[in-house]
Design a protein around this motif. Structure first.
Motif, PDB file in Angstrom:
ATOM      1  N   SER A 352       5.714 -11.430  -7.348  1.00 36.37           N
ATOM      2  CA  SER A 352       5.406 -10.659  -8.609  1.00 36.37           C
ATOM      3  C   SER A 352       5.479  -8.807  -7.981  1.00 36.37           C
ATOM      4  CB  SER A 352       3.955 -10.539  -9.149  1.00 36.37           C
ATOM      5  OG  SER A 352       3.981 -12.081  -9.895  1.00 36.37           O
ATOM      6  N   VAL A 353       4.827  -8.526  -6.808  1.00 36.80           N
ATOM      7  CA  VAL A 353       4.857  -7.461  -6.318  1.00 36.80           C
ATOM      8  C   VAL A 353       6.211  -6.648  -5.937  1.00 36.80           C
ATOM      9  CG1 VAL A 353       4.605  -5.741  -4.486  1.00 36.80           C
ATOM     10  CG2 VAL A 353       2.603  -7.277  -5.210  1.00 36.80           C
ATOM     11  N   ARG A 354       7.319  -7.792  -5.474  1.00 33.85           N
ATOM     12  CA  ARG A 354       8.552  -7.374  -5.310  1.00 33.85           C
ATOM     13  C   ARG A 354       9.442  -6.974  -6.590  1.00 33.85           C
ATOM     14  NH1 ARG A 354      13.268  -9.113  -5.657  1.00 33.85           N
ATOM     15  NH2 ARG A 354      12.772 -11.071  -6.691  1.00 33.85           N
ATOM     16  N   LEU A 355       9.119  -7.851  -7.424  1.00 36.07           N
ATOM     17  CA  LEU A 355       9.812  -7.680  -8.871  1.00 36.07           C
ATOM     18  C   LEU A 355       9.338  -6.451  -9.314  1.00 36.07           C
ATOM     19  CD1 LEU A 355       9.398 -11.452 -10.288  1.00 36.07           C
ATOM     20  CD2 LEU A 355      11.418 -10.296  -9.715  1.00 36.07           C
ATOM     21  N   LEU A 356       7.986  -6.055  -9.397  1.00 36.60           N
ATOM     22  CA  LEU A 356       7.467  -4.634  -9.941  1.00 36.60           C
ATOM     23  C   LEU A 356       8.264  -3.563  -9.232  1.00 36.60           C
ATOM     24  CD1 LEU A 356       3.791  -6.003 -10.725  1.00 36.60           C
ATOM     25  CD2 LEU A 356       5.710  -5.229 -12.490  1.00 36.60           C
ATOM     26  N   VAL A 357       8.093  -3.363  -7.940  1.00 40.14           N
ATOM     27  CA  VAL A 357       8.604  -2.353  -7.112  1.00 40.14           C
ATOM     28  C   VAL A 357      10.041  -2.229  -7.197  1.00 40.14           C
ATOM     29  CG1 VAL A 357       9.008  -1.614  -4.756  1.00 40.14           C
ATOM     30  CG2 VAL A 357       6.759  -2.484  -5.208  1.00 40.14           C
ATOM     31  N   ALA A 358      10.720  -3.354  -7.544  1.00 35.91           N
ATOM     32  CA  ALA A 358      12.227  -3.090  -7.587  1.00 35.91           C
ATOM     33  C   ALA A 358      12.529  -2.617  -8.977  1.00 35.91           C
ATOM     34  CB  ALA A 358      12.968  -4.495  -7.513  1.00 35.91           C
ATOM     35  N   ALA A 359      11.694  -2.919  -9.893  1.00 31.96           N
ATOM     36  CA  ALA A 359      11.660  -2.233 -11.324  1.00 31.96           C
ATOM     37  C   ALA A 359      11.475  -1.007 -11.322  1.00 31.96           C
ATOM     38  CB  ALA A 359      11.110  -3.381 -12.406  1.00 31.96           C
ATOM     39  N   GLY A 360      10.951  -0.365 -10.285  1.00 31.89           N
ATOM     40  CA  GLY A 360      10.459   1.062 -10.410  1.00 31.89           C
ATOM     41  C   GLY A 360       9.314   1.152 -10.569  1.00 31.89           C
ATOM     42  N   ALA A 361       8.205   0.297 -10.404  1.00 34.00           N
ATOM     43  CA  ALA A 361       6.780   0.762 -10.951  1.00 34.00           C
ATOM     44  C   ALA A 361       6.397   1.774  -9.920  1.00 34.00           C
ATOM     45  CB  ALA A 361       6.049  -0.832 -10.489  1.00 34.00           C
ATOM     46  N   SER A 362       5.568   2.747 -10.698  1.00 37.43           N
ATOM     47  CA  SER A 362       4.800   3.966 -10.032  1.00 37.43           C
ATOM     48  C   SER A 362       3.663   3.301  -9.089  1.00 37.43           C
ATOM     49  CB  SER A 362       4.185   4.744 -10.896  1.00 37.43           C
ATOM     50  OG  SER A 362       5.261   5.279 -11.888  1.00 37.43           O
ATOM     51  N   LEU A 363       3.607   4.022  -7.953  1.00 35.54           N
ATOM     52  CA  LEU A 363       2.425   3.677  -6.766  1.00 35.54           C
ATOM     53  C   LEU A 363       1.443   4.693  -6.961  1.00 35.54           C
ATOM     54  CD1 LEU A 363       5.575   3.044  -5.368  1.00 35.54           C
ATOM     55  CD2 LEU A 363       3.798   1.739  -4.049  1.00 35.54           C
ATOM     56  N   SER A 364       0.156   4.589  -6.803  1.00 37.16           N
ATOM     57  CA  SER A 364      -0.745   5.091  -6.744  1.00 37.16           C
ATOM     58  C   SER A 364      -1.410   5.472  -5.495  1.00 37.16           C
ATOM     59  CB  SER A 364      -1.998   4.741  -7.659  1.00 37.16           C
ATOM     60  OG  SER A 364      -2.378   3.511  -7.260  1.00 37.16           O
ATOM     61  N   GLU A 365      -2.301   6.149  -5.265  1.00 41.25           N
ATOM     62  CA  GLU A 365      -3.050   6.397  -3.722  1.00 41.25           C
ATOM     63  C   GLU A 365      -3.463   4.926  -3.250  1.00 41.25           C
ATOM     64  OE1 GLU A 365      -5.401   9.729  -2.807  1.00 41.25           O
ATOM     65  OE2 GLU A 365      -5.125  10.427  -4.923  1.00 41.25           O
ATOM     66  N   GLU A 366      -3.913   4.060  -4.209  1.00 40.88           N
ATOM     67  CA  GLU A 366      -4.718   2.771  -3.946  1.00 40.88           C
ATOM     68  C   GLU A 366      -3.548   1.918  -3.385  1.00 40.88           C
ATOM     69  OE1 GLU A 366      -7.590   0.725  -6.294  1.00 40.88           O
ATOM     70  OE2 GLU A 366      -9.132   2.258  -6.238  1.00 40.88           O
ATOM     71  N   ASP A 367      -2.333   1.985  -4.164  1.00 36.46           N
ATOM     72  CA  ASP A 367      -1.092   1.354  -4.006  1.00 36.46           C
ATOM     73  C   ASP A 367      -0.500   1.436  -2.447  1.00 36.46           C
ATOM     74  OD1 ASP A 367      -1.563   0.084  -6.265  1.00 36.46           O
ATOM     75  OD2 ASP A 367       0.082   1.405  -7.132  1.00 36.46           O
ATOM     76  N   TRP A 368      -0.575   2.596  -2.206  1.00 40.29           N
ATOM     77  CA  TRP A 368      -0.109   3.197  -0.950  1.00 40.29           C
ATOM     78  C   TRP A 368      -1.286   2.650   0.038  1.00 40.29           C
ATOM     79  CZ3 TRP A 368       4.590   4.259  -0.412  1.00 40.29           C
ATOM     80  CH2 TRP A 368       5.494   4.906  -1.297  1.00 40.29           C
ATOM     81  N   THR A 369      -2.240   2.670  -0.162  1.00 41.94           N
ATOM     82  CA  THR A 369      -3.288   2.182   0.915  1.00 41.94           C
ATOM     83  C   THR A 369      -2.824   0.871   1.307  1.00 41.94           C
ATOM     84  OG1 THR A 369      -4.876   3.540  -0.065  1.00 41.94           O
ATOM     85  CG2 THR A 369      -5.503   1.807   1.389  1.00 41.94           C
ATOM     86  N   TYR A 370      -2.496  -0.192   0.392  1.00 42.55           N
ATOM     87  CA  TYR A 370      -2.057  -1.613   0.837  1.00 42.55           C
ATOM     88  C   TYR A 370      -0.975  -1.462   1.813  1.00 42.55           C
ATOM     89  CZ  TYR A 370      -4.787  -3.408  -2.738  1.00 42.55           C
ATOM     90  OH  TYR A 370      -5.941  -4.218  -3.621  1.00 42.55           O
ATOM     91  N   ALA A 371       0.216  -0.357   1.606  1.00 40.74           N
ATOM     92  CA  ALA A 371       0.964  -0.109   2.420  1.00 40.74           C
ATOM     93  C   ALA A 371       0.659   0.408   3.877  1.00 40.74           C
ATOM     94  CB  ALA A 371       2.272   0.612   1.849  1.00 40.74           C
ATOM     95  N   LEU A 372      -0.177   1.296   3.847  1.00 41.76           N
ATOM     96  CA  LEU A 372      -0.304   2.141   5.112  1.00 41.76           C
ATOM     97  C   LEU A 372      -1.452   1.751   5.900  1.00 41.76           C
ATOM     98  CD1 LEU A 372       0.755   5.857   3.799  1.00 41.76           C
ATOM     99  CD2 LEU A 372       2.326   3.944   4.769  1.00 41.76           C
ATOM    100  N   ALA A 373      -2.325   1.352   5.350  1.00 41.80           N
ATOM    101  CA  ALA A 373      -3.656   0.926   6.098  1.00 41.80           C
ATOM    102  C   ALA A 373      -3.789  -0.480   6.863  1.00 41.80           C
ATOM    103  CB  ALA A 373      -4.860   1.132   4.936  1.00 41.80           C
ATOM    104  N   THR A 374      -2.600  -0.801   7.391  1.00 40.46           N
ATOM    105  CA  THR A 374      -2.347  -2.013   8.130  1.00 40.46           C
ATOM    106  C   THR A 374      -1.234  -1.963   9.157  1.00 40.46           C
ATOM    107  OG1 THR A 374      -1.694  -4.333   7.536  1.00 40.46           O
ATOM    108  CG2 THR A 374      -0.495  -2.617   6.169  1.00 40.46           C
ATOM    109  N   ASP A 375      -1.348  -2.931   9.949  1.00 43.42           N
ATOM    110  CA  ASP A 375      -0.326  -2.990  11.027  1.00 43.42           C
ATOM    111  C   ASP A 375       0.915  -3.638  10.623  1.00 43.42           C
ATOM    112  OD1 ASP A 375      -1.548  -5.390  10.917  1.00 43.42           O
ATOM    113  OD2 ASP A 375      -1.821  -5.557  13.074  1.00 43.42           O
ATOM    114  N   LYS A 376       0.907  -4.234   9.242  1.00 40.49           N
ATOM    115  CA  LYS A 376       1.970  -5.038   8.772  1.00 40.49           C
ATOM    116  C   LYS A 376       2.816  -3.938   7.784  1.00 40.49           C
ATOM    117  CE  LYS A 376       0.604  -9.068  10.070  1.00 40.49           C
ATOM    118  NZ  LYS A 376      -0.519  -8.745  10.718  1.00 40.49           N
ATOM    119  N   THR A 377       4.172  -3.981   8.043  1.00 42.88           N
ATOM    120  CA  THR A 377       4.999  -2.841   7.435  1.00 42.88           C
ATOM    121  C   THR A 377       5.848  -3.573   6.349  1.00 42.88           C
ATOM    122  OG1 THR A 377       6.771  -3.087   9.198  1.00 42.88           O
ATOM    123  CG2 THR A 377       5.012  -1.468   9.443  1.00 42.88           C
TER     124      THR A 377
END
Length: 572
Positions: A352-377
């Motif tokens: 579901s995340v992949r589909l939403l991102v591919a469709a152009g879903a906007s990212l908030s600060e909390e969304d970016w935290t899921y992507a940056l506050a981790t050692d997984k890229t």
């Protein structure tokens, strides 16, 4: 144990599978077996027809339950000659409140019912659990008995069982369409149980399509709402009864009627949440699109991302916005993407995340935290695969950029929030920094005091390799000098010198083209320079730092930590 005690224990055991003469009469036993001659002989000998067993059953109950018409006739005849009288005897009840008429109706013995009615049996006698002969016949699907009892004036709208169901509710639930066809002519079609559910609602809930058609044709309301405001269309959509949904919509069921007091839930939400694609397609065509982005509404995408990526795919394909509306005040959810990320658990991201991102879903600060506050890229790579990092808004460059690059660029607010989160997650910079810089992020946006102060030596060297380190601001140079003295930073040897001309040239090339174009397109291949320089112009020679730290905390802890420590920085 003494032998006397064993005998006492054995004497106290009771075997309820056996018939005892003092609890089950000989007449009752003969009636149970359907032996008319033996019943007659026992009665002539003076045996009682009213002796009861431990269930409260007498001979008439046994004969009626067994369906022995002849035994019933003999027993009723004997009861007529007794002092008690046949009328009182025919309505005698077991300990469960069951009459002979009820037992015969329950088991489908039509001939016995006729005899009992001739003996003036109470046609509406309730049992202890609020059932009655008609309800028992309906439950068993005994159509002829139902017809007989209805014709004799049985109460058809009475409520039975703890749920207050009528005979029509039960007939629909069991799917006895022939009986439903009889009852709709005499029953109240809008009868309500204890949850204000009508028989038509029951048909929709349990997928009884034939019964549903009969009720609709008889005039039953297709929009009757239960106590919780659920409609037949909503429950059929939830349970996946596509045929029932078609019948309801073809007969003007309202797909835009709110089905919950808590939030404006519609049938389309139920279909999306439970992944009933056929129903969802039908509802998309008839549901008002105001639910997609309207204030005070909830997009069905919120329901879909919970478990059904195929519903997410279908809704996006049909034009539903990946951003929907902010439902913080209704559901406590900011966007479908935020909700999908919250449900991701330990995986980098869900379908579901992949589909939403591919469709152009906007990212908030909390969304970016899921992507940056981790050692997984994985998540960050997914985002950068579908979204471009744009050049600063105040750029005076007018270089023509391919339209796909412009159309999928991050919004200025998204870029600002990306940088804010990045500045707060220096601990993981070795993981996300190369990806962001290679994706075209302007490195000067990250040259902030807290980064220079806290970054690992390798991370700091990598970042400085993308800028002219000789013209850093005085405060940043002071931090570097102090770290050098404290031996917390081991700079690359070339940082002690003025940058070479080739490095200054590639910085100028990037300034002219823009980081986004230089790093994310093949424009470098078109420059009039030798091909070995292509990689150099894209900073491929700078050595990346490796991440060697403890595993990151759970996502929920990362989010809460970001909320409690983050202070907004005006970085753009």
């Amino acid at each position: 144990m003494p032998a006397a005690w064993l005998k006492v224990g054995q004497a106290q055991r009771m075997d309820f599978t056996e018939c005892y003469r003092d609890t089950v009469s000989s007449v009752a036993a003969a009636a149970r077996s359907g032996c008319r001659e033996r019943v007659r002989k026992l009665i002539h000998r003076g045996c009682s027809v009213d002796s009861r067993d431990n269930r409260g059953w007498n001979a008439l109950h046994e004969a009626a339950a067994a369906g022995s018409k002849e035994c019933v006739r003999e027993i009723l005849s004997a009861a007529a000659d007794s002092s008690r009288g046949c009328r009182a005897y025919v309505d005698s009840l077991t300990h469960e409140g069951e009459s002979a008429c009820y037992l015969a109706a329950q088991r489908g013995h039509l001939a016995v019912i006729r005899l009992l009615l001739k003996a003036h049996a109470n046609i509406n006698q309730p049992t202890n659990d609020l059932s009655c002969p008609l309800y028992a016949a309906v439950d068993g699907g005994h159509k002829e008995i139902v017809e007989l009892l209805v014709s004799k004036g049985a109460e058809v709208n009475g409520t039975h069982t703890a749920s207050c169901w009528t005979c029509l509710h039960q007939a629909v639930y069991k799917g006895h369409s022939d009986i439903v066809r009889i009852l709709v002519t005499v029953c109240h079609l809008e009868a309500l149980d204890d949850h204000k559910i009508t028989p038509l609602f029951v048909a929709a809930q349990y997928g009884q399509q034939d019964c549903l058609k009969i009720l609709v044709d008889a005039g039953a309301s297709v929009n009757a709402q239960a106590a919780d405001l659920a409609t037949p269309l909503m429950i059929a959509s939830q349970e996946g009864h596509e045929g029932c949904v078609d019948v309801l919509l073809d007969h003007r069921a309202n797909p835009n009627l709110a089905c919950s007091r808590d939030w404006p839930q519609l049938p389309i939400h139920a279909a999306a949440e439970f992944g009933h694609s056929g129903i969802l397609k039908r509802l998309i065509a008839v549901t008002d699109r105001v639910c997609d982005r309207g204030d005070g509404m909830v997009s069905p995408l919120y329901a879909a991302v919970r478990t059904q990526s195929k519903s997410v795919k279908l809704l996006l394909r049909e034009g539903y916005s990946p951003d929907a509306q902010d439902c913080t005040h209704i559901l406590g959810l900011r966007s479908p993407l935020s909700f999908a990320l919250c449900l991701t658990s330990d995986e980098p991201y869900s379908e579901s995340v992949r589909l939403l991102v591919a469709a152009g879903a906007s990212l908030s600060e909390e969304d970016w935290t899921y992507a940056l506050a981790t050692d997984k890229t994985d998540l960050l790579q997914l985002v950068l695969q579908h979204r471009w990092i744009p050049r600063p808004e105040n750029s005076s460059r007018t270089l023509s950029v391919p339209s796909p690059l412009r159309s999928t660029a991050l919004k200025l607010q998204e870029l600002r929030e990306l940088v804010c989160v990045a500045l707060s997650q220096v601990h993981f910079a070795a993981c996300w920094l190369p990806l962001l810089l290679k994706a075209g992020l302007e490195p000067s946006l990250l040259l902030q005091p807290n980064v220079v102060e806290a970054a690992d030596s390798g991370v700091l060297n990598y970042l400085l390799g993308f800028v002219n380190w000789s013209i850093l601001s005085t405060p940043l140079k002071h931090i570097l000098d102090r770290r050098l003295e404290e031996k917390t930073w081991a700079p690359c040897p070339n940082f002690e010198c003025v940058p070479c001309l080739s490095h200054l040239c590639r910085l100028q090339v990037r300034a002219v083209l823009g980081s986004d174009v230089l790093m994310r397109t093949d424009v470098v291949q078109q420059l009039p320079v030798p091909s070995p320089l292509h990689g150099y112009l894209q900073f491929a020679n700078i050595q990346q730092a490796s991440y060697a730290h403890s595993p990151p905390p759970p996502v929920s802890d990362r989010i809460e930590g970001y909320r409690s420590t983050h202070k907004h920085r005006h970085v753009l």
